[in-house]
Enzyme design. Sequence first.
Site, PDB file in Angstrom:
ATOM      1  CG  HIS A 238      -1.620  -1.122   1.631  1.00  0.00           C
ATOM      2  ND1 HIS A 238      -2.986  -1.182   1.492  1.00  0.00           N
ATOM      3  CD2 HIS A 238      -1.250  -2.315   2.161  1.00  0.00           C
ATOM      4  CE1 HIS A 238      -3.427  -2.365   1.919  1.00  0.00           C
ATOM      5  NE2 HIS A 238      -2.386  -3.064   2.323  1.00  0.00           N
ATOM      6  CE1 TYR A 239      -2.225   6.119  -1.990  1.00  0.00           C
ATOM      7  CE2 TYR A 239      -0.871   5.975  -3.938  1.00  0.00           C
ATOM      8  CZ  TYR A 239      -2.051   6.323  -3.337  1.00  0.00           C
ATOM      9  OH  TYR A 239      -3.076   6.871  -4.080  1.00  0.00           O
ATOM     10  CB  THR A 240       0.775   6.247   4.196  1.00  0.00           C
ATOM     11  OG1 THR A 240       1.640   7.177   3.527  1.00  0.00           O
ATOM     12  CG2 THR A 240       1.614   5.194   4.912  1.00  0.00           C
TER      13      THR A 240
ATOM     14  CD  GLU B 152      -0.892   1.429   4.622  1.00  0.00           C
ATOM     15  OE1 GLU B 152      -0.487   2.280   3.785  1.00  0.00           O
ATOM     16  OE2 GLU B 152      -2.085   1.082   4.732  1.00  0.00           O
TER      17      GLU B 152
ATOM     18  CG  HIS C 253      -5.134  -1.373  -1.017  1.00  0.00           C
ATOM     19  ND1 HIS C 253      -5.365  -0.329  -0.156  1.00  0.00           N
ATOM     20  CD2 HIS C 253      -6.123  -2.269  -0.764  1.00  0.00           C
ATOM     21  CE1 HIS C 253      -6.450  -0.580   0.568  1.00  0.00           C
ATOM     22  NE2 HIS C 253      -6.928  -1.754   0.215  1.00  0.00           N
TER      23      HIS C 253
ATOM     24  CG  ASP D 178      -3.112   2.020  -2.039  1.00  0.00           C
ATOM     25  OD1 ASP D 178      -4.307   1.921  -2.382  1.00  0.00           O
ATOM     26  OD2 ASP D 178      -2.669   1.524  -0.986  1.00  0.00           O
TER      27      ASP D 178
END
Length: 229
Positions: free
Chosen positions: A24-26, A89, A131, A141
């Site tokens: 994921h990215y945050t 993340e 994600h 993401d």
Amino acid sequence: MTIIDTPSPNWDERSLPVSMLVLHYTGMQDADSAIARLRDPAAKVSCHYLVAEDGTILRMVDEGKRAWHAGRSHWRAIDDVNSASIGIEIVNPGHDWGYRPFPAEQIEALIPLVADIKERHGITRGDVVGHSDIAPARKRDPGELFPWHSLARLRLALPRPTRNLMDPQWTQAGFCLALERFGYDVADRMAAIMAFQRRFRPELIDGEIDAECRMILLALLLPRPQGDD
């Protein structure tokens, strides 16, 4: 590899063995905001690990527990992705806050973490996903700037196929059936196509099925796809 324990209370028990790794990215303005949210009981979100832009790695939920990172999602017949996955993340503001390339220090820290998790749990390359792959109608993401090729060259993720490509001339329905067979939820066809493009053809994400998309997907469905080298 130094890992700093930064526990989140947001977890419960798994009901499936680990077979997937989700990146994921945050998607928040900065790392501190993301960490605070991932530790906030009211937010009901978490991850197993967080990788900061400077390469610092935080462990937020023990791998034996079910972190709440995937939300409503699906991949290869698994609907409870949280139970079956490790979630990482990666700090990046994302599309809503100034999406930018991932720093080299961050990817250099991520790679051994992914390699270690993948080896210990016996996760296949095809089950190292983003994600957006598991929730195409909701998520983008880690996005088109994420360097999947850096993982693929080390056999930590599937490559973008570039060799021995053939166009199967699928219809739109045929392409979507193949996409579903590969692992995607195709209930929202356009979203699924764009998620596939974001992962495997990131320079053009238009939701249109063309010859290049068909060739890439066919190669991914065949044994040992070659590329990203």
